[in-house]
Design an enzyme around this catalytic site. Structure first.
Site, short mmCIF file in Angstrom:
data_model
loop_
_atom_site.label_atom_id
_atom_site.label_comp_id
_atom_site.label_asym_id
_atom_site.label_seq_id
_atom_site.Cartn_x
_atom_site.Cartn_y
_atom_site.Cartn_z
N ALA A 11 0.67 -2.02 -0.07
CA ALA A 11 0.27 0.08 -0.17
C ALA A 11 0.51 1.17 -0.48
O ALA A 11 0.49 2.63 -0.33
CB ALA A 11 -1.01 0.02 1.17
N SER A 13 4.35 0.99 -0.87
CA SER A 13 5.38 1.02 -2.01
C SER A 13 4.84 -0.66 -2.87
O SER A 13 4.90 -1.18 -2.61
CB SER A 13 7.29 0.72 -1.42
OG SER A 13 7.09 -0.49 -0.90
N GLY A 14 6.07 -0.83 -4.27
CA GLY A 14 5.96 -1.94 -4.97
C GLY A 14 7.04 -2.06 -5.10
O GLY A 14 8.14 -1.56 -4.91
N ARG A 15 7.53 -3.49 -5.55
CA ARG A 15 8.52 -3.95 -6.55
C ARG A 15 8.97 -5.19 -6.93
O ARG A 15 8.05 -6.06 -7.23
CB ARG A 15 9.70 -4.54 -4.70
CG ARG A 15 9.38 -5.35 -3.38
CD ARG A 15 9.22 -5.23 -2.44
NE ARG A 15 7.95 -4.41 -2.27
CZ ARG A 15 6.98 -4.46 -1.01
NH1 ARG A 15 8.24 -4.02 -0.17
NH2 ARG A 15 6.22 -3.59 -0.75
N HIS A 225 -3.56 -11.71 -3.17
CA HIS A 225 -4.08 -10.71 -2.24
C HIS A 225 -2.79 -11.09 -1.57
O HIS A 225 -2.60 -12.28 -1.16
CB HIS A 225 -4.99 -11.98 -1.46
CG HIS A 225 -4.95 -11.08 0.02
ND1 HIS A 225 -5.73 -10.84 1.30
CD2 HIS A 225 -4.66 -9.31 0.10
CE1 HIS A 225 -6.35 -10.24 1.59
NE2 HIS A 225 -4.98 -9.40 1.89
N ASP A 226 -1.81 -10.23 -0.99
CA ASP A 226 -0.23 -10.33 -0.56
C ASP A 226 -0.46 -11.20 0.55
O ASP A 226 0.50 -12.04 1.51
CB ASP A 226 0.12 -9.16 -0.09
CG ASP A 226 -0.42 -7.84 0.60
OD1 ASP A 226 -1.73 -8.35 0.60
OD2 ASP A 226 0.06 -6.91 -0.82
N THR A 227 -1.45 -11.38 1.80
CA THR A 227 -1.68 -11.95 2.91
C THR A 227 -1.74 -13.25 2.24
O THR A 227 -1.07 -13.74 3.47
CB THR A 227 -2.81 -10.96 3.82
OG1 THR A 227 -2.88 -9.69 3.92
CG2 THR A 227 -2.71 -11.82 5.72
N THR A 248 1.70 -1.78 7.09
CA THR A 248 0.85 -0.86 7.28
C THR A 248 -0.39 -1.60 7.83
O THR A 248 -0.98 -0.73 8.22
CB THR A 248 0.56 -0.12 5.49
OG1 THR A 248 2.12 0.17 4.96
CG2 THR A 248 -0.44 0.82 5.58
#
Length: 473
Positions: A11, A13-15, A225-227, A248
């Protein structure tokens, strides 16, 4: 050895991460990191989705030829395509105010009990179902794509939605593992808007020539979903574990084989979200490090190690807040909001940056304690160890406070859990011998350093602090 690219969007940054997986090998390196955050236009908060796509492509080009690509991101937000496949508008940020008061309007059409019985989801005002109720473009929309699915569509031209992210929309039947036609109808969402669903590990398609990436490179659905991806990388040795995916937001919960849809679970506002291999993430959203991040932004102070050192010397339990109070949700002057929150509750506000940091971290630890104790009782699942994964696992003060508050040993790490889970699911889809989550987690344990924190505080002190913040609620 499999070499894959994990696009991991948080939420803030991205990588793009490059992962290598083989016999006894699980390596991860950062190729490209880029900003992500809300952009306000005419009082609406948007995601800069074209910036994210361009930045993702830059990272993928820097990574060079890979065996596959996988994408994960935050949940609930989406893009709408028209009948020609074009994006109608920049996706709206879940912290936007357009959903103010919408939850109450939706609940006039479908009850809380019915929503929970079907979806098993925590009531949050920004769930996709409420965003759609506030959406002004539905009549022009042909398909809804969650953020990772939208980016995968631009890479491959293939339309679909991955299940773990679909399960966060509050339009997904958690037992039937599909879209709920009944709920969609009740809230005025056409079923044609909701694409076919994909399982983690499915091949979405191959990259389009226009991307400039190596022809034939497959894009694989992961726990998008990142989680869901993070929980894949929890280095647990057995089932008696809890986790906090700390960033976050803090996602605090258990991994189960089936959803818990009891009245008790609904009253406690727990969520049942889909996980990889059909597991259920029985968890609750706690506000997380967002409050501290906003304080740092307002202070203009990015010296987190220094702030934490100073906070460690502050008197315990001097000031406490409820981190899930609604005034802490939106961006803004968080130190001033903490001040107002304390005064409204009859407390003297913290008088220094260090005192604010101590207040926020102790309050988060109390929220974790309360959430985990409820989860164990409601799900009838005892816990022996608490895994803290994600960026918050580097916060030594928070990890120690969490061990003290919860009365459990805390194992901190890995930091890049979402990217690791993304990589592991891709590697299995490509044929690596990782037959189940146990095998994936064993590989994480043997290849990554974890830090252990033992509880060292008096439980009675935390009992009194919890009563101070939450009373008998």
């Amino acid at each position: 050895m499999k070499r894959v690219a994990a696009v991991d969007l948080g939420a803030s940054s991205g990588r793009v991460m490059l992962g290598s997986v083989g016999d006894g090998v699980l390596e991860l390196s950062e190729i490209h990191r880029f900003w992500n955050g809300p952009v306000q236009v005419h009082n609406t908060l948007h995601w800069d989705i074209l910036h994210l796509y361009r930045s993702m492509l830059e990272g993928l080009h820097q990574a060079g030829p890979v065996d596959a690509i996988g994408i994960d991101s935050w949940a609930v937000d989406y893009g709408l395509l028209d009948s020609t496949g074009h994006l109608l508008a920049n996706p709206t940020h879940y912290r936007d105010t357009r959903t103010d008061g919408v939850l109450e309007r939706v609940l006039e059409k479908v009850s809380v009990a019915e929503l929970y019985e079907v979806t098993g989801l925590q009531q949050l005002p920004f769930n996709t179902i409420y965003q759609l109720a506030a959406e002004g473009l539905l009549e022009q929309a042909d398909k809804l794509l969650m953020i990772p699915d939208l980016l995968a569509y631009w890479l491959t031209g293939e339309i679909g939605v991955e299940r773990t992210n679909a399960s966060t929309t509050q339009l997904y039947d958690v037992r039937a593992r599909g879209w709920s036609e009944v709920l969609a109808s009740r809230v005025g969402v056409s079923m044609k808007l909701l694409p076919d669903l994909r399982d983690p590990g499915a091949v979405i398609g191959t990259v389009l020539p226009e991307t400039g990436l190596a022809a034939g490179t497959p894009v694989i659905a992961v726990g998008s979903h990142d989680t869901a991806s993070s929980v894949v990388a929890v280095p647990a040795a057995d089932e008696r574990f809890a986790y906090i995916s700390s960033g976050t937001w803090s996602l605090v919960g258990l991994e189960l084989d089936a959803p818990v849809l009891s009245d008790e679970a609904r009253a406690a506002n727990f969520t049942n979200e889909g996980g990889v291999d059909g597991r259920i993430r029985f968890l609750k959203n706690v506000m997380g490090l967002w409050i501290l991040q906003e304080c740092q932004r307002i202070w203009g102070d990015d010296d987190l190690p220094g702030l934490l050192r100073d906070a460690a010397g502050v008197q315990p339990f001097a000031v406490l807040i409820d981190p899930d109070a609604p005034e802490f949700l939106a961006p803004g002057n968080m130190p001033a909001r903490i001040d107002e929150h304390c005064r409204a509750g009859g407390q003297e506000p913290p008088q220094s940056k260090a005192a604010v940091v101590r207040c926020v971290l102790e309050s988060l630890a109390l929220a974790y304690r309360r959430t985990l104790r409820s989860a164990q009782v409601i799900a009838d699942r005892p816990v022996d160890v608490l895994h803290v994964i994600g960026g918050g696992s580097q916060n030594e003060l928070l990890c120690q406070l969490t061990a003290d508050a919860c009365g459990l040993p805390v194992l901190a790490g890995p930091v890049e859990a979402s990217a690791l889970g993304n990589v592991l699911v891709q590697a299995r889809a490509l044929g690596e011998p990782l037959p189940d989550l146990s095998a994936m987690r064993a590989l994480v344990r043997t290849t990554h350093r974890l830090r252990r924190y033992e509880p060292r505080a008096k439980p009675a002190d935390w009992d009194a602090a919890e009563s101070q913040v939450f009373g008998t609620r």
